[in-house]
Every structure is written in C-alpha cells, then in structure tokens.
Design a protein around this motif. Sequence first.
Motif, PDB file in Angstrom:
ATOM      1  N   ARG A 186     -51.649 -35.792  -5.151  1.00  0.00           N
ATOM      2  CA  ARG A 186     -51.060 -36.837  -4.304  1.00  0.00           C
ATOM      3  C   ARG A 186     -51.487 -36.636  -2.859  1.00  0.00           C
ATOM      4  O   ARG A 186     -51.856 -37.583  -2.179  1.00  0.00           O
ATOM      5  CB  ARG A 186     -49.539 -36.835  -4.422  1.00  0.00           C
ATOM      6  N   SER A 187     -51.468 -35.411  -2.384  1.00  0.00           N
ATOM      7  CA  SER A 187     -51.885 -35.125  -1.012  1.00  0.00           C
ATOM      8  C   SER A 187     -53.359 -35.433  -0.804  1.00  0.00           C
ATOM      9  O   SER A 187     -53.744 -35.956   0.246  1.00  0.00           O
ATOM     10  CB  SER A 187     -51.602 -33.666  -0.665  1.00  0.00           C
ATOM     11  N   LEU A 188     -54.194 -35.130  -1.786  1.00  0.00           N
ATOM     12  CA  LEU A 188     -55.619 -35.445  -1.694  1.00  0.00           C
ATOM     13  C   LEU A 188     -55.847 -36.954  -1.643  1.00  0.00           C
ATOM     14  O   LEU A 188     -56.709 -37.437  -0.900  1.00  0.00           O
ATOM     15  CB  LEU A 188     -56.389 -34.830  -2.857  1.00  0.00           C
ATOM     16  N   VAL A 189     -55.074 -37.686  -2.417  1.00  0.00           N
ATOM     17  CA  VAL A 189     -55.184 -39.149  -2.401  1.00  0.00           C
ATOM     18  C   VAL A 189     -54.746 -39.689  -1.040  1.00  0.00           C
ATOM     19  O   VAL A 189     -55.377 -40.600  -0.497  1.00  0.00           O
ATOM     20  CB  VAL A 189     -54.365 -39.767  -3.559  1.00  0.00           C
ATOM     21  N   TRP A 190     -53.687 -39.117  -0.469  1.00  0.00           N
ATOM     22  CA  TRP A 190     -53.262 -39.524   0.876  1.00  0.00           C
ATOM     23  C   TRP A 190     -54.376 -39.251   1.883  1.00  0.00           C
ATOM     24  O   TRP A 190     -54.667 -40.103   2.737  1.00  0.00           O
ATOM     25  CB  TRP A 190     -51.985 -38.785   1.271  1.00  0.00           C
ATOM     26  N   ILE A 191     -55.002 -38.092   1.796  1.00  0.00           N
ATOM     27  CA  ILE A 191     -56.123 -37.770   2.689  1.00  0.00           C
ATOM     28  C   ILE A 191     -57.242 -38.791   2.501  1.00  0.00           C
ATOM     29  O   ILE A 191     -57.857 -39.245   3.474  1.00  0.00           O
ATOM     30  CB  ILE A 191     -56.616 -36.326   2.449  1.00  0.00           C
ATOM     31  N   GLY A 192     -57.499 -39.173   1.261  1.00  0.00           N
ATOM     32  CA  GLY A 192     -58.500 -40.208   0.995  1.00  0.00           C
ATOM     33  C   GLY A 192     -58.177 -41.509   1.704  1.00  0.00           C
ATOM     34  O   GLY A 192     -59.062 -42.157   2.276  1.00  0.00           O
ATOM     35  N   SER A 193     -56.902 -41.896   1.689  1.00  0.00           N
ATOM     36  CA  SER A 193     -56.520 -43.140   2.371  1.00  0.00           C
ATOM     37  C   SER A 193     -56.738 -43.026   3.874  1.00  0.00           C
ATOM     38  O   SER A 193     -57.145 -43.991   4.531  1.00  0.00           O
ATOM     39  CB  SER A 193     -55.073 -43.524   2.051  1.00  0.00           C
ATOM     40  N   MET A 194     -56.506 -41.842   4.422  1.00  0.00           N
ATOM     41  CA  MET A 194     -56.743 -41.639   5.854  1.00  0.00           C
ATOM     42  C   MET A 194     -58.238 -41.692   6.169  1.00  0.00           C
ATOM     43  O   MET A 194     -58.635 -42.223   7.213  1.00  0.00           O
ATOM     44  CB  MET A 194     -56.138 -40.312   6.309  1.00  0.00           C
ATOM     45  N   ILE A 195     -59.055 -41.182   5.280  1.00  0.00           N
ATOM     46  CA  ILE A 195     -60.510 -41.272   5.460  1.00  0.00           C
ATOM     47  C   ILE A 195     -60.941 -42.739   5.477  1.00  0.00           C
ATOM     48  O   ILE A 195     -61.779 -43.145   6.286  1.00  0.00           O
ATOM     49  CB  ILE A 195     -61.249 -40.460   4.379  1.00  0.00           C
ATOM     50  N   GLY A 196     -60.338 -43.528   4.603  1.00  0.00           N
ATOM     51  CA  GLY A 196     -60.625 -44.958   4.602  1.00  0.00           C
ATOM     52  C   GLY A 196     -60.320 -45.601   5.943  1.00  0.00           C
ATOM     53  O   GLY A 196     -61.113 -46.377   6.482  1.00  0.00           O
ATOM     54  N   LEU A 197     -59.154 -45.274   6.508  1.00  0.00           N
ATOM     55  CA  LEU A 197     -58.797 -45.812   7.823  1.00  0.00           C
ATOM     56  C   LEU A 197     -59.765 -45.319   8.902  1.00  0.00           C
ATOM     57  O   LEU A 197     -60.143 -46.082   9.802  1.00  0.00           O
ATOM     58  CB  LEU A 197     -57.364 -45.424   8.190  1.00  0.00           C
ATOM     59  N   LEU A 198     -60.164 -44.068   8.815  1.00  0.00           N
ATOM     60  CA  LEU A 198     -61.100 -43.519   9.809  1.00  0.00           C
ATOM     61  C   LEU A 198     -62.463 -44.211   9.741  1.00  0.00           C
ATOM     62  O   LEU A 198     -63.093 -44.439  10.788  1.00  0.00           O
ATOM     63  CB  LEU A 198     -61.251 -42.009   9.629  1.00  0.00           C
ATOM     64  N   LEU A 199     -62.904 -44.562   8.553  1.00  0.00           N
ATOM     65  CA  LEU A 199     -64.163 -45.301   8.433  1.00  0.00           C
ATOM     66  C   LEU A 199     -64.047 -46.667   9.108  1.00  0.00           C
ATOM     67  O   LEU A 199     -64.977 -47.115   9.794  1.00  0.00           O
ATOM     68  CB  LEU A 199     -64.557 -45.470   6.965  1.00  0.00           C
ATOM     69  N   MET A 200     -62.913 -47.318   8.921  1.00  0.00           N
ATOM     70  CA  MET A 200     -62.691 -48.613   9.569  1.00  0.00           C
ATOM     71  C   MET A 200     -62.660 -48.445  11.087  1.00  0.00           C
ATOM     72  O   MET A 200     -63.264 -49.239  11.824  1.00  0.00           O
ATOM     73  CB  MET A 200     -61.387 -49.235   9.071  1.00  0.00           C
ATOM     74  N   LEU A 201     -61.986 -47.417  11.547  1.00  0.00           N
ATOM     75  CA  LEU A 201     -61.893 -47.153  12.979  1.00  0.00           C
ATOM     76  C   LEU A 201     -63.259 -46.835  13.572  1.00  0.00           C
ATOM     77  O   LEU A 201     -63.590 -47.288  14.672  1.00  0.00           O
ATOM     78  CB  LEU A 201     -60.918 -45.999  13.239  1.00  0.00           C
ATOM     79  N   PHE A 202     -64.059 -46.089  12.847  1.00  0.00           N
ATOM     80  CA  PHE A 202     -65.398 -45.714  13.305  1.00  0.00           C
ATOM     81  C   PHE A 202     -66.216 -46.955  13.656  1.00  0.00           C
ATOM     82  O   PHE A 202     -66.909 -46.986  14.681  1.00  0.00           O
ATOM     83  CB  PHE A 202     -66.108 -44.876  12.239  1.00  0.00           C
ATOM     84  N   VAL A 203     -66.121 -47.994  12.809  1.00  0.00           N
ATOM     85  CA  VAL A 203     -66.859 -49.225  13.061  1.00  0.00           C
ATOM     86  C   VAL A 203     -66.420 -49.880  14.364  1.00  0.00           C
ATOM     87  O   VAL A 203     -67.238 -50.421  15.107  1.00  0.00           O
ATOM     88  CB  VAL A 203     -66.715 -50.188  11.863  1.00  0.00           C
ATOM     89  N   LEU A 204     -65.119 -49.794  14.662  1.00  0.00           N
ATOM     90  CA  LEU A 204     -64.629 -50.413  15.887  1.00  0.00           C
ATOM     91  C   LEU A 204     -64.994 -49.601  17.135  1.00  0.00           C
ATOM     92  O   LEU A 204     -65.177 -50.165  18.210  1.00  0.00           O
ATOM     93  CB  LEU A 204     -63.109 -50.598  15.825  1.00  0.00           C
ATOM     94  N   LEU A 205     -65.103 -48.303  16.988  1.00  0.00           N
ATOM     95  CA  LEU A 205     -65.346 -47.459  18.144  1.00  0.00           C
ATOM     96  C   LEU A 205     -66.832 -47.260  18.459  1.00  0.00           C
ATOM     97  O   LEU A 205     -67.187 -47.009  19.617  1.00  0.00           O
ATOM     98  CB  LEU A 205     -64.700 -46.079  17.952  1.00  0.00           C
ATOM     99  N   PHE A 206     -67.674 -47.341  17.442  1.00  0.00           N
ATOM    100  CA  PHE A 206     -69.091 -47.020  17.680  1.00  0.00           C
ATOM    101  C   PHE A 206     -69.992 -48.137  17.301  1.00  0.00           C
ATOM    102  O   PHE A 206     -70.238 -48.849  16.683  1.00  0.00           O
ATOM    103  CB  PHE A 206     -69.488 -45.738  16.941  1.00  0.00           C
TER     104      PHE A 206
END
Length: 137
Positions: free
Chosen positions: A117-137
């Motif tokens: 469950r914790s690994l899946v939560w980390i996966g969801s955060m990675i998904g958000l970070l990928l989205m954020l990366f597009v907005l920042l760079f």
Amino acid sequence: MQPTFLAASPFLPLIGVSVIILMVHIALQALTATKELGSDWNAGPRDDNKQVKGQLAGRAERAASNFLETYPAFIALAFGVIMAGDPIGLALTGAWIWIVCRIVYIPLYLTGIPYVRSLVWIGSMIGLLLMLFVLLF
C-alpha cells in the motif's frame, strides 16, 4: 464554444475518472460507517460526534482522507497541464500513474495490506511529480 485545447485534451476523461474515484471513497466511507453506527445516525444531524470504531469503517475513512490529501493537487496539475500543454506526454503518463495507483490503493487499504500500500502511494506521488515537472520545466 469551447477553446479547442479544452475539447481535445486527454486529461478531461481522467478528471472524470478521478471524480468516480472520489465518489467510490465517499460511498465506501458512508456505507461502512452506516453499517456500524446505524441508519438513524446517518440520517440525523450527527450532533453526538460519534466516531467509527470498527476496523473496516476506520480504514474506509482513512483511505478517503488520504485520497483528499492529493486530489486537489491532481486537479490543479491536470488543469495546469491542459493550459500549458504536454508536448511529450510526460504529464499524461503521470496522470495515468496517479489514477491507477489511487484505484489500486482502495482495496489495499481496506484489506490492511502493509508496505505494498505504501509503495502504491509512492507511485501516486511519482505520478503527481511527473505532472508537476511538465509545468515547471
């Protein structure tokens, strides 16, 4: 008439799916709490501040709270990427990762499976970070 970038965005169906996930969380929380505390509690004003004590109802409540912690970020990032564009599809990949992880997270939390469950939560955060990366760079 809608701007064409909104009409053509692949993020709009994912936003719709995210609302379905939200509704599933609300329904699970309501059903498990009502099963434990009764229909009178659910239909009443809940002035007595009763809290669920059962394992399943507590897990459903905590899973919903956890979803609500990241949901505003997902919505903000999705609309931000719609406005900014996603030329290489990195944000769309991130959005799909977030969606899949949030769906998988529900049964993992309700059944009490640790670590995965914790690994899946980390996966969801990675998904958000990928989205954020597009907005920042």
